[in-house]
Scaffold this active site. Sequence first.
Site, PDB file in Angstrom:
ATOM      1  N   GLY A   1      -9.456  -3.534  -6.475  1.00  0.00           N
ATOM      2  CA  GLY A   1      -9.090  -4.539  -7.479  1.00  0.00           C
ATOM      3  C   GLY A   1      -9.078  -5.934  -6.878  1.00  0.00           C
ATOM      4  N   MET A   2     -10.236  -6.346  -6.364  1.00  0.00           N
ATOM      5  CA  MET A   2     -10.311  -7.608  -5.628  1.00  0.00           C
ATOM      6  C   MET A   2      -9.848  -8.816  -6.449  1.00  0.00           C
ATOM      7  SD  MET A   2     -11.257  -6.521  -2.676  1.00  0.00           S
ATOM      8  CE  MET A   2     -11.769  -7.916  -1.679  1.00  0.00           C
TER       9      MET A   2
ATOM     10  N   ARG B   1     -20.500 -11.836  -7.714  1.00  0.00           N
ATOM     11  CA  ARG B   1     -20.049 -13.140  -8.202  1.00  0.00           C
ATOM     12  C   ARG B   1     -21.134 -14.183  -7.997  1.00  0.00           C
ATOM     13  NH1 ARG B   1     -14.542 -13.645  -4.895  1.00  0.00           N
ATOM     14  NH2 ARG B   1     -15.934 -12.665  -3.406  1.00  0.00           N
TER      15      ARG B   1
ATOM     16  N   LYS C   1     -18.085  -7.490   6.679  1.00  0.00           N
ATOM     17  CA  LYS C   1     -16.939  -6.732   7.198  1.00  0.00           C
ATOM     18  C   LYS C   1     -16.503  -7.295   8.549  1.00  0.00           C
ATOM     19  CE  LYS C   1     -15.872  -3.105   5.734  1.00  0.00           C
ATOM     20  NZ  LYS C   1     -14.849  -2.846   4.699  1.00  0.00           N
TER      21      LYS C   1
ATOM     22  N   PHE D   1     -10.600   6.288  -7.870  1.00  0.00           N
ATOM     23  CA  PHE D   1     -10.926   7.063  -6.673  1.00  0.00           C
ATOM     24  C   PHE D   1     -10.213   6.452  -5.478  1.00  0.00           C
ATOM     25  CE2 PHE D   1     -13.204   8.090  -2.820  1.00  0.00           C
ATOM     26  CZ  PHE D   1     -13.130   9.470  -2.881  1.00  0.00           C
ATOM     27  N   TRP D   2      -9.592   7.331  -4.690  1.00  0.00           N
ATOM     28  CA  TRP D   2      -8.900   6.886  -3.480  1.00  0.00           C
ATOM     29  C   TRP D   2      -9.275   7.841  -2.356  1.00  0.00           C
ATOM     30  CZ3 TRP D   2      -2.933   7.283  -2.419  1.00  0.00           C
ATOM     31  CH2 TRP D   2      -2.591   6.433  -1.359  1.00  0.00           C
TER      32      TRP D   2
ATOM     33  N   VAL E   1     -18.384  -0.969   0.482  1.00  0.00           N
ATOM     34  CA  VAL E   1     -18.702   0.209  -0.335  1.00  0.00           C
ATOM     35  C   VAL E   1     -19.983  -0.055  -1.127  1.00  0.00           C
ATOM     36  CG1 VAL E   1     -17.951   1.668  -2.255  1.00  0.00           C
ATOM     37  CG2 VAL E   1     -16.305   0.990  -0.499  1.00  0.00           C
TER      38      VAL E   1
ATOM     39  N   TYR F   1       0.848  -1.199   0.000  1.00  0.00           N
ATOM     40  CA  TYR F   1       0.000   0.000   0.000  1.00  0.00           C
ATOM     41  C   TYR F   1       0.883   1.247   0.000  1.00  0.00           C
ATOM     42  CZ  TYR F   1      -4.411   2.418   1.034  1.00  0.00           C
ATOM     43  OH  TYR F   1      -5.543   3.192   0.961  1.00  0.00           O
TER      44      TYR F   1
ATOM     45  N   ASN G   1     -15.734   3.324   3.851  1.00  0.00           N
ATOM     46  CA  ASN G   1     -16.697   2.815   2.855  1.00  0.00           C
ATOM     47  C   ASN G   1     -17.837   3.771   2.509  1.00  0.00           C
ATOM     48  OD1 ASN G   1     -15.145   0.569   2.618  1.00  0.00           O
ATOM     49  ND2 ASN G   1     -16.431  -0.749   3.855  1.00  0.00           N
TER      50      ASN G   1
END
Lengths: 389, 389
Positions: free
Chosen positions: A295-296, A223, A383, A318-319, A203, A96, A174
């Site tokens: 980017g899971m 998924r 979570k 976006f960050w 999120v 990170y 989130n």
Amino acid sequence: MSWSKRIPTATPRMACFHKRSLNTVPSPVCVGYLRKSSTFARSPAIALTYSQYGPPEKVLNITKVPLPPLTRSTVHIRFVAAPINPADINQIQGTYPVKPQFKDGLGAVGGNEGLAEVIATGDDVTDLKVGDWVIPTASGFGTWRKHASCKPDELLKLNKHGVSPLIAATISVNPCTAYRMLRDFVSLKPGDVVVQNGGNSGVGQSVIQLAKAWNIKTVNVIRNRPNFDEIAENLQDIGADMVISEEDARKPEVAAKVKNLGPPPRLALNCVGGKSATNIARLLGHDGHLVTYGGMSKEPLILPTSLFIFKNLTSQGFWMTRWYETHSKAERATMLDELFQLAQAGKLREPWHDTTSLRDAPNIQETAIASIRKAMSGFSGGKQIFVMD
Amino acid sequence: MSWSKRIPTATPRMACFHKRSLNTVPSPVCVGYLRKSSTFARSPAIALTYSQYGPPEKVLNITKVPLPPLTRSTVHIRFVAAPINPADINQIQGTYPVKPQFKDGLGAVGGNEGLAEVIATGDDVTDLKVGDWVIPTASGFGTWRKHASCKPDELLKLNKHGVSPLIAATISVNPCTAYRMLRDFVSLKPGDVVVQNGGNSGVGQSVIQLAKAWNIKTVNVIRNRPNFDEIAENLQDIGADMVISEEDARKPEVAAKVKNLGPPPRLALNCVGGKSATNIARLLGHDGHLVTYGGMSKEPLILPTSLFIFKNLTSQGFWMTRWYETHSKAERATMLDELFQLAQAGKLREPWHDTTSLRDAPNIQETAIASIRKAMSGFSGGKQIFVMD
């Protein structure tokens, strides 16, 4: 049809929090960790720390952290709850961009988000008082600990009236990410349609609820999985207009249904990457914006040239950390006020979650690591949140 | 060190055009097709037409097209030169979003760009006169033909003073695309650095020349090939600051050289896609824009999630056709004036090219198809241009 009934992998502890979330006000039965203590003598100042980057289960340790004495200009805070976000794990792994400061003999404290309560204030501190709810203003504060000492300007005070502590502990990453992505890229009007993947992520749940509150429709891609229908029903309960699988997202008949929902979508939110990003980008109409915040899948985005040239697609990132760095405390407070008002009105609930007590028991380290492992395994279990009761 | 000497695959005909380009003014020796004819009786109104989508070599035919009589409000024009752009081929293949109108017994005329000369004007036409140079204002006009009849508002008059006809014939697609991409996405200052792939394409050559004229540095990525050094030298001759191969673009030492060139690049121009797009996106600094205007590799863009989130990359598309649709004739004229001034000053030359005469010889169809095949095989041989002498 209660909220708790809808939790796919409910445990007794989860049920407790979800039941509480129904009335949004902390219940005295569940919130033992909200003691109005002004000292921390009763509970050692323990923290989940690491001194080198690596797999969290190998480098994280429960450590006793010395808390510096209170000075005229500092405050002491006690953490109430702190979630395990994907970025926290990446930070420990060393991947990170926000790097912690390793201090001699202590290392760095894990976690970047959490709710704390002020338990002592220095004589010169005027803008905070004992009992106030606060959250750290900067990434890298270290929230997986019981106590901390800091300057008041490292904290943002929350208006805690009528808000669940778990919402407060999980609001700055989130829901704020969802809020900014829905506000800052495309000018959305009531009736507009937004597409997202990872619709059941933290999120994702916030996006659904905020969109619902603002009369915006959501198409949510998740998924495929054995309990797909159950998850889909849960998302519909919090306001999702459509829930579709990755496989269905590619089908022309599903694209036609999206078209029937309203104007062609101009905003798609991506936390998966790979073909999933391709799928939601294809569901956008002309002049669409694809906003990536995660980017899971660990795969890059794959985007056809024709979408950029002939449909005028814009793909951005976006960050939340950058937003905080480039915006004022006042702007942050305005956003949090609005989110808390929605929470007070029952329109924004804490995410599906599982809590782990960081009580100082013999097996606390193993318990904490187990939670982190769950968080790393994907977001279908909800979570993971540490509570410091 | 002359321009013509640098042409990698020079032919006698190319050398002629390149020599002429040195002084930018049409030479009477070479420009037989610039006869000031006010009738077209001498040369039949032939056109390269198609009546169905498919491979150009199968569906294109040389056809005699009846030209409607001149009316009070129309003009007759005679085409001078018209290039074969990738979009023209995609249009014939049926994969381009701008669809031609197939007329009974005629079909559609190929080509979207070209320079024409006014050879007759109706009595009510006041803003055009015989001898004026004009280009079509809209895509789909059909430029691969000798003559056409149309309304004056379908044409834009060019200030031909001191400009080569081949620049005029090829200015509205490639140089205009380069101009807009350098102007409309990032506010560039002298000394800034722009990265592009396909640096030897028609647009690529325009980007290099415009950037040079505006004191902007260019890093140009091209495919590796046997005559790489020769091409690189040609690009440096027209102003390229760095020319690198796709393989080198991935190397850290090359990225370091790019960093030394100036401020971190904020604009990258992509006409290739696939990993080539990844390569140039990675050379961008924070807040970079990747603008896609072509997809020669036929592969989608592959863009890492981290570039979007942590480097704030924005990936967009540019399509000259849409710009023309959404901007006024006056704005277009302003851009063309500026480009023509650069051409007059010798700072913007026609692209490397190969010309094919659409003279009505027995083998004209085969000759035309051979040019289109060359254009389809890639852009290393230069722009293919029909001349109607």
